[in-house]
Structures are given as structure tokens and as C-alpha cells.
Design a protein around this motif. Structure first.
Motif, PDB file in Angstrom:
ATOM      1  N   ILE A   1       0.814  -1.422   0.106  1.00 50.75           N
ATOM      2  CA  ILE A   1       0.078  -0.087  -0.088  1.00 50.75           C
ATOM      3  C   ILE A   1       0.887   1.443   0.274  1.00 50.75           C
ATOM      4  CG2 ILE A   1      -0.426   0.151   2.500  1.00 50.75           C
ATOM      5  CD1 ILE A   1      -2.849   0.826   0.302  1.00 50.75           C
ATOM      6  N   LEU A   2       2.298   1.426   0.598  1.00 52.45           N
ATOM      7  CA  LEU A   2       2.782   1.926   0.734  1.00 52.45           C
ATOM      8  C   LEU A   2       3.339   2.767  -0.982  1.00 52.45           C
ATOM      9  CD1 LEU A   2       4.898   4.507   2.234  1.00 52.45           C
ATOM     10  CD2 LEU A   2       6.553   3.015   2.277  1.00 52.45           C
ATOM     11  N   ASP A   3       3.687   1.232  -1.814  1.00 54.41           N
ATOM     12  CA  ASP A   3       4.209   1.551  -2.929  1.00 54.41           C
ATOM     13  C   ASP A   3       2.993   2.692  -3.946  1.00 54.41           C
ATOM     14  OD1 ASP A   3       6.870   0.461  -2.067  1.00 54.41           O
ATOM     15  OD2 ASP A   3       6.285  -1.114  -3.687  1.00 54.41           O
ATOM     16  N   VAL A   4       1.659   2.154  -3.160  1.00 54.16           N
ATOM     17  CA  VAL A   4       0.734   2.719  -4.289  1.00 54.16           C
ATOM     18  C   VAL A   4       0.948   4.544  -3.502  1.00 54.16           C
ATOM     19  CG1 VAL A   4      -1.664   2.296  -4.687  1.00 54.16           C
ATOM     20  CG2 VAL A   4      -0.378   0.421  -4.113  1.00 54.16           C
ATOM     21  N   ALA A   5       0.701   4.414  -2.514  1.00 53.09           N
ATOM     22  CA  ALA A   5       0.207   5.925  -2.077  1.00 53.09           C
ATOM     23  C   ALA A   5       1.100   6.347  -2.816  1.00 53.09           C
ATOM     24  CB  ALA A   5       0.870   5.928  -0.818  1.00 53.09           C
ATOM     25  N   LEU A   6       2.980   6.390  -2.851  1.00 52.85           N
ATOM     26  CA  LEU A   6       4.064   6.970  -3.454  1.00 52.85           C
ATOM     27  C   LEU A   6       3.804   7.224  -4.914  1.00 52.85           C
ATOM     28  CD1 LEU A   6       6.820   4.976  -1.740  1.00 52.85           C
ATOM     29  CD2 LEU A   6       6.370   7.622  -1.306  1.00 52.85           C
ATOM     30  N   LEU A   7       2.827   6.192  -5.755  1.00 47.40           N
ATOM     31  CA  LEU A   7       2.779   6.276  -7.265  1.00 47.40           C
ATOM     32  C   LEU A   7       1.375   7.384  -6.999  1.00 47.40           C
ATOM     33  CD1 LEU A   7       2.843   5.114  -9.784  1.00 47.40           C
ATOM     34  CD2 LEU A   7       0.696   3.257  -9.500  1.00 47.40           C
ATOM     35  N   PHE A   8       0.056   7.362  -6.213  1.00 48.11           N
ATOM     36  CA  PHE A   8      -0.603   8.230  -6.466  1.00 48.11           C
ATOM     37  C   PHE A   8       0.414   9.553  -6.609  1.00 48.11           C
ATOM     38  CE2 PHE A   8      -4.015   5.463  -5.678  1.00 48.11           C
ATOM     39  CZ  PHE A   8      -4.049   4.273  -7.041  1.00 48.11           C
ATOM     40  N   ALA A   9       0.588  10.227  -5.121  1.00 45.72           N
ATOM     41  CA  ALA A   9       1.842  10.732  -5.526  1.00 45.72           C
ATOM     42  C   ALA A   9       2.820  11.536  -6.022  1.00 45.72           C
ATOM     43  CB  ALA A   9       2.577  11.190  -2.925  1.00 45.72           C
ATOM     44  N   SER A  10       2.985  10.780  -6.704  1.00 46.17           N
ATOM     45  CA  SER A  10       4.394  11.485  -7.440  1.00 46.17           C
ATOM     46  C   SER A  10       4.332  11.951  -9.177  1.00 46.17           C
ATOM     47  CB  SER A  10       5.627  10.213  -7.877  1.00 46.17           C
ATOM     48  OG  SER A  10       4.830   9.292  -8.735  1.00 46.17           O
ATOM     49  N   THR A  11       2.555  11.047  -9.155  1.00 44.70           N
ATOM     50  CA  THR A  11       2.039  11.070 -10.557  1.00 44.70           C
ATOM     51  C   THR A  11       0.967  11.942 -10.401  1.00 44.70           C
ATOM     52  OG1 THR A  11       0.031   9.401 -10.014  1.00 44.70           O
ATOM     53  CG2 THR A  11       2.570   8.579 -11.517  1.00 44.70           C
ATOM     54  N   LEU A  12       0.437  13.015  -8.866  1.00 43.25           N
ATOM     55  CA  LEU A  12      -0.475  13.705  -8.828  1.00 43.25           C
ATOM     56  C   LEU A  12      -1.579  13.506  -8.726  1.00 43.25           C
ATOM     57  CD1 LEU A  12       1.672  16.125 -11.198  1.00 43.25           C
ATOM     58  CD2 LEU A  12       0.820  16.923  -9.227  1.00 43.25           C
TER      59      LEU A  12
END
Length: 315
Positions: free
Chosen positions: A199-210
Motif C-alpha cells: 500500500i505504501l508503494d501505491v501511495a507513492l505512485l499516486f503522490a508522484s503522479t499527482l
């Protein structure tokens, strides 16, 4: 010579993931008597259609429910007998792993634990898609390859373009939804990938792609992300204004003069099979134990007013 009619289990095994739909699940799996087989079949399949995945999870949970209730009763009885013994009496100590169950019960409990975790991921994914206007149906997402974004690209164009400080005002998207938005745009991440990714990796993906609309439901329902909030925020490009990050950034609590974390509410209470107390029983199963649901995350200290102000200023 007439053809041999395949058994329900054989029919299920021959199905591809694309052929599995709620009506197919409800037609085949209830006719199979072996509950362990059915529950394992539900765990084995990981679909990209939300409704089909939900149906699969419901079917598996229904086959494991009775075993969970009986095992919990046995555990309560053993615990109560232990409480009746004198303090310090060795006979008062009970070992859950020594409890005897019907054949297949530990396996059903392991599968139930996996299905509950699968359900949480599916419901979070559905909430993210609803928030962003993404399709939760595999068929809609596959209607046109040209409509599907490449992995890592942002289908939530409104968030991305509005956050672009160099975009011309005339080029900003209009507010009325396009036909594709109305039917649901294909999500940038499939349900199966979302489920298998930490779930942390998903959150980082969403954060980095706005993908801020996608990030908010993650933070809301997964409190385990809060200790990693600064890592998530660091993944957001610096040109994004803090005003765009409502529900993602920490605020300031004037009463305590400390940082106030974003609201986070668990989707549900853990079942007993997901707690550490159940682990000794689950370890007797002839199946691998999935990762624990009951995890301990070291809390990150709250920043004081000066530290929080410095973070905003530095950003």
C-alpha cells in the motif's frame, strides 16, 4: 459415444480469468461440496473486475464462516477453562495450537484471513475509483486500447493539469465531464496489481503522479500510511501548491500546539483470525500463512508548531 460431462471443479479450472463473472461464480462454485477447495479457488483467482472479485470473495468467506465461528468458540472455551485455574498453575496455561478441530478447519481459517485482506484491498480500490471517476469494470477498461493510459501516466487529468503552474488558462480542461469520464475512464492501475502491491508503494505512485483524489481514500482507510506521511509528501513535485493537498497534509492543532494528522478510519474491525492470538492455530494448517493483518507500526512523533512551519516554509 457421448462426451463426458466435466465436473464443476473441472469447469472452474478450465476457465480463464476473463471468463469469470458473478453469474459464472454463482453457477459453478456452490455446486462443489469441498469447502476448502472452493475457498482456495477463490483465493487463487485475482480478477480485475471489481464486482466479479467481490462475488468471489463473498463466496469464499461464506465457505469459511462456520469454521471461523466454531474455532473461535473452542478458543473462548479453552481460555475460560484456563482462567478458572489457580494463578501460577501450569494447567491454567492453554496453548491454542493444541486445540483439536475437524479436518480442514485450520486451512479454512488461513483462507478466510487471506480473503478478508483481499476484500479490504478490493473495497479501497473501489473507493479510489469512485473518487476519481475510474471504471471498476474490466470490460469497460478494455473497450479501446487507445483509451488506456500507460502505467505511471495520469488518467486524472484534472488534478495534473490544474497543478501545472506553467499551463495556460485557456488550455485548462472544461468542467463538464466528457463521455469517457461519464462511463468511467480506465484506471492507471489494475485491481490485481493494486492488490499485490504494498500500500505504501501505491501511495507513492499516486503522490508522484499527482493523483490526489486517489491518494485521499488510501490515507483515510489505511492508518498504517501515516508514519510514512513525510515520505509520501516528498514524492509530490515541489511546484504543487499545499492548498491542493487538503486531506493529505498535516494541519496544526492550536490546542496542543502540535501537528494534527489527517483523519484516518479503519474500514472495519479485525476478525479474530487476523489477530496474533489466531496465529498458533493457523500455523497448524497445511497451507502457507499469509502476512499478518495485525501489524505494529512505529508511530512517527508529531511535529511541534515551529517544526511544522519550517516544513511548509522549506517546501
Amino acid at each position: 459415444m457421448s462426451a463426458i460431462t466435466p465436473t464443476p471443479a473441472e469447469r472452474w479450472i478450465d476457465l480463464t480469468d476473463d471468463e469469470i463473472a458473478p453469474e459464472v461464480i454463482e453457477e459453478i462454485l456452490p455446486s462443489i461440496n469441498d469447502s476448502v477447495w472452493v475457498a482456495a479457488a477463490c483465493v487463487d483467482r485475482l480478477l480485475d473486475d471489481v464486482e466479479a472479485q467481490r462475488c468471489l470473495i463473498r463466496t469464499g468467506l461464506s465457505r469459511t464462516e462456520e469454521a471461523s465461528k466454531e474455532a473461535n468458540k473452542a478458543l473462548d472455551l479453552a481460555r475460560s477453562l484456563g482462567d478458572e485455574q489457580e494463578p501460577g498453575d501450569a494447567e491454567g496455561d492453554y496453548d491454542p495450537s493444541t486445540l483439536e478441530f475437524e479436518d480442514g478447519t485450520p486451512e479454512l481459517l488461513v483462507l478466510r484471513r487471506a480473503l478478508l485482506q483481499r476484500s479490504d484491498a478490493t473495497e479501497t480500490y473501489a473507493a479510489v475509483c469512485a473518487e476519481c471517476g475510474w471504471s471498476t469494470s474490466r470490460l469497460v477498461g478494455e473497450e479501446s486500447d487507445s483509451d488506456s493510459p500507460t502505467e505511471g501516466s495520469s488518467s486524472e487529468s484534472t488534478d495534473v493539469e490544474e497543478d501545472d503552474p506553467w499551463a495556460d488558462e485557456d488550455e485548462m480542461p472544461s468542467s463538464p465531464a466528457s463521455p469517457q469520464t461519464e462511463r468511467g475512464t480506465p484506471p492507471p492501475i489494475l485491481l490485481s496489481t493494486f492488490t499485490l502491491t504494498p500500500i505504501l508503494d501505491v501511495a507513492l505512485l499516486f503522490a508522484s503522479t499527482l493523483q490526489f483524489s486517489a491518494l485521499r481514500p488510501l490515507i483515510k482507510h489505511h492508518g498504517e500510511l501515516l508514519p510514512h506521511r513525510w515520505k509520501i509528501l516528498a514524492a509530490i513535485p515541489l511546484y504543487v501548491l499545499p492548498t491542493k493537498l487538503s486531506g493529505i497534509l498535516s494541519s496544526f492543532d492550536y490546542a496542543s500546539e502540535k501537528e494534527k494528522l489527517p483523519d484516518s478510519t479503519p474500514r472495519r474491525e479485525l476478525e479474530w483470525v487476523e489477530t496474533s492470538e489466531a496465529v498458533p492455530i493457523l500455523q497448524t494448517a497445511k497451507l502457507p500463512l499469509v502476512t499478518a493483518s495485525e501489524t505494529t507500526v512505529e508511530p512517527s512523533p508529531l511535529l511541534n508548531g515551529v517544526e511544522l512551519s519550517k516544513w511548509y516554509t522549506d517546501r
